[in-house]
Structure formats: structure tokens, C-alpha cells
Scaffold this motif. Structure first.
Motif, PDB file in Angstrom:
ATOM      1  N   PRO A  21       0.839  -1.194   0.000  1.00  0.00           N
ATOM      2  CA  PRO A  21       0.000   0.000   0.000  1.00  0.00           C
ATOM      3  C   PRO A  21       0.884   1.257   0.000  1.00  0.00           C
ATOM      4  CG  PRO A  21      -0.625  -1.490   1.784  1.00  0.00           C
ATOM      5  CD  PRO A  21       0.651  -1.990   1.200  1.00  0.00           C
ATOM      6  N   VAL A  22       0.624   2.184  -0.891  1.00  0.00           N
ATOM      7  CA  VAL A  22       1.422   3.406  -1.002  1.00  0.00           C
ATOM      8  C   VAL A  22       0.495   4.613  -0.858  1.00  0.00           C
ATOM      9  CG1 VAL A  22       2.934   4.774  -2.491  1.00  0.00           C
ATOM     10  CG2 VAL A  22       3.076   2.284  -2.541  1.00  0.00           C
ATOM     11  N   ASP A  23       0.714   5.410   0.191  1.00  0.00           N
ATOM     12  CA  ASP A  23      -0.033   6.655   0.312  1.00  0.00           C
ATOM     13  C   ASP A  23       0.895   7.818  -0.014  1.00  0.00           C
ATOM     14  OD1 ASP A  23       1.538   7.137   2.553  1.00  0.00           O
ATOM     15  OD2 ASP A  23      -0.093   6.926   3.989  1.00  0.00           O
ATOM     16  N   SER A  24       0.429   9.030   0.166  1.00  0.00           N
ATOM     17  CA  SER A  24       1.220  10.203  -0.225  1.00  0.00           C
ATOM     18  C   SER A  24       2.532  10.294   0.558  1.00  0.00           C
ATOM     19  CB  SER A  24       0.403  11.478  -0.040  1.00  0.00           C
ATOM     20  OG  SER A  24       0.008  11.614   1.310  1.00  0.00           O
ATOM     21  N   HIS A  25       2.531   9.841   1.802  1.00  0.00           N
ATOM     22  CA  HIS A  25       3.753   9.899   2.607  1.00  0.00           C
ATOM     23  C   HIS A  25       4.787   8.880   2.127  1.00  0.00           C
ATOM     24  CE1 HIS A  25       1.530  12.556   5.201  1.00  0.00           C
ATOM     25  NE2 HIS A  25       0.588  11.640   5.300  1.00  0.00           N
ATOM     26  N   HIS A  26       4.337   7.658   1.863  1.00  0.00           N
ATOM     27  CA  HIS A  26       5.240   6.632   1.323  1.00  0.00           C
ATOM     28  C   HIS A  26       5.807   7.092  -0.018  1.00  0.00           C
ATOM     29  CE1 HIS A  26       2.367   3.987   3.689  1.00  0.00           C
ATOM     30  NE2 HIS A  26       3.512   3.866   4.328  1.00  0.00           N
ATOM     31  N   HIS A  27       4.939   7.665  -0.825  1.00  0.00           N
ATOM     32  CA  HIS A  27       5.317   8.125  -2.155  1.00  0.00           C
ATOM     33  C   HIS A  27       6.419   9.178  -2.064  1.00  0.00           C
ATOM     34  CE1 HIS A  27       4.658  10.677  -5.792  1.00  0.00           C
ATOM     35  NE2 HIS A  27       4.687   9.482  -6.366  1.00  0.00           N
ATOM     36  N   ARG A  28       6.232  10.161  -1.187  1.00  0.00           N
ATOM     37  CA  ARG A  28       7.212  11.241  -1.029  1.00  0.00           C
ATOM     38  C   ARG A  28       8.558  10.704  -0.530  1.00  0.00           C
ATOM     39  NH1 ARG A  28       4.592  14.172   2.438  1.00  0.00           N
ATOM     40  NH2 ARG A  28       5.744  13.476   4.248  1.00  0.00           N
ATOM     41  N   VAL A  29       8.538   9.804   0.458  1.00  0.00           N
ATOM     42  CA  VAL A  29       9.777   9.233   0.991  1.00  0.00           C
ATOM     43  C   VAL A  29      10.479   8.385  -0.068  1.00  0.00           C
ATOM     44  CG1 VAL A  29      10.717   7.628   2.706  1.00  0.00           C
ATOM     45  CG2 VAL A  29       9.029   9.332   3.388  1.00  0.00           C
ATOM     46  N   ALA A  30       9.711   7.596  -0.833  1.00  0.00           N
ATOM     47  CA  ALA A  30      10.310   6.772  -1.892  1.00  0.00           C
ATOM     48  C   ALA A  30      11.000   7.644  -2.933  1.00  0.00           C
ATOM     49  CB  ALA A  30       9.243   5.888  -2.548  1.00  0.00           C
ATOM     50  N   GLN A  31      10.407   8.794  -3.246  1.00  0.00           N
ATOM     51  CA  GLN A  31      11.048   9.718  -4.185  1.00  0.00           C
ATOM     52  C   GLN A  31      12.330  10.294  -3.587  1.00  0.00           C
ATOM     53  OE1 GLN A  31       7.736  12.376  -5.024  1.00  0.00           O
ATOM     54  NE2 GLN A  31       7.626  11.558  -7.111  1.00  0.00           N
ATOM     55  N   ILE A  36      11.947   5.685  -6.552  1.00  0.00           N
ATOM     56  CA  ILE A  36      11.148   5.982  -7.739  1.00  0.00           C
ATOM     57  C   ILE A  36      11.561   7.363  -8.241  1.00  0.00           C
ATOM     58  CG2 ILE A  36       9.168   4.538  -7.118  1.00  0.00           C
ATOM     59  CD1 ILE A  36       7.767   7.040  -6.066  1.00  0.00           C
ATOM     60  N   GLY A  37      11.289   7.635  -9.482  1.00  0.00           N
ATOM     61  CA  GLY A  37      11.662   8.907 -10.077  1.00  0.00           C
ATOM     62  C   GLY A  37      10.833  10.074  -9.557  1.00  0.00           C
ATOM     63  N   PRO A  38      11.311  11.291  -9.733  1.00  0.00           N
ATOM     64  CA  PRO A  38      10.611  12.466  -9.221  1.00  0.00           C
ATOM     65  C   PRO A  38       9.282  12.759  -9.909  1.00  0.00           C
ATOM     66  CG  PRO A  38      12.506  13.120 -10.532  1.00  0.00           C
ATOM     67  CD  PRO A  38      12.557  11.629 -10.400  1.00  0.00           C
ATOM     68  N   LYS A  39       9.059  12.204 -11.087  1.00  0.00           N
ATOM     69  CA  LYS A  39       7.816  12.469 -11.816  1.00  0.00           C
ATOM     70  C   LYS A  39       6.837  11.293 -11.790  1.00  0.00           C
ATOM     71  CE  LYS A  39       9.857  15.927 -14.764  1.00  0.00           C
ATOM     72  NZ  LYS A  39       9.968  16.493 -16.096  1.00  0.00           N
TER      73      LYS A  39
END
Length: 60
Positions: A21-31, A36-39
Motif C-alpha cells: 500500500p502506497v499513500d502520499s507519505h510513502h510516495h514522497r519518501v520513496a522519491q 522511484i523517479g521524481p515524476k
């Protein structure tokens, strides 16, 4: 139902299907970590981050 809810349901149900599960917080940290790429959007991030999971990944 979005990808985060679907992944959480699969992961934490009795099915124990590997999912991330990926929410906005996971997404930001992964970037920020360069996983994952910035886009990359939150939707595509699910598949990219799931591909990084070890084969024995489960809810435990």
C-alpha cells in the motif's frame, strides 16, 4: 476503490497476497530515497515499489 485500499485489503486480509500500500507519505519518501523517479505518480508507484519487495513478503 483506489490502489492503496486494494493493496491494503490484499495484504492484511486472510489471503495474505503480497502487496505494497502506497499513500502520499510513502510516495514522497520513496522519491526522496531515489526508489522511484521524481515524476512518478502515486498510482504507478505501487507497481514499481511492489517490484522491489522480497519474494517472501507478507503482512507478518
Amino acid at each position: 476503490m483506489g490502489p492503496k485500499i486494494s493493496a491494503a485489503t490484499l495484504l492484511f486480509s486472510t489471503l495474505r497476497i503480497p502487496a505494497m500500500p502506497v499513500d502520499s507519505h510513502h510516495h514522497r519518501v520513496a522519491q526522496r530515497l531515489g526508489l522511484i523517479g521524481p515524476k512518478v505518480g502515486e498510482g504507478p508507484a505501487h507497481k514499481l515499489l511492489e517490484a522491489l519487495l522480497p519474494p517472501a513478503w507478507d503482512a507478518q
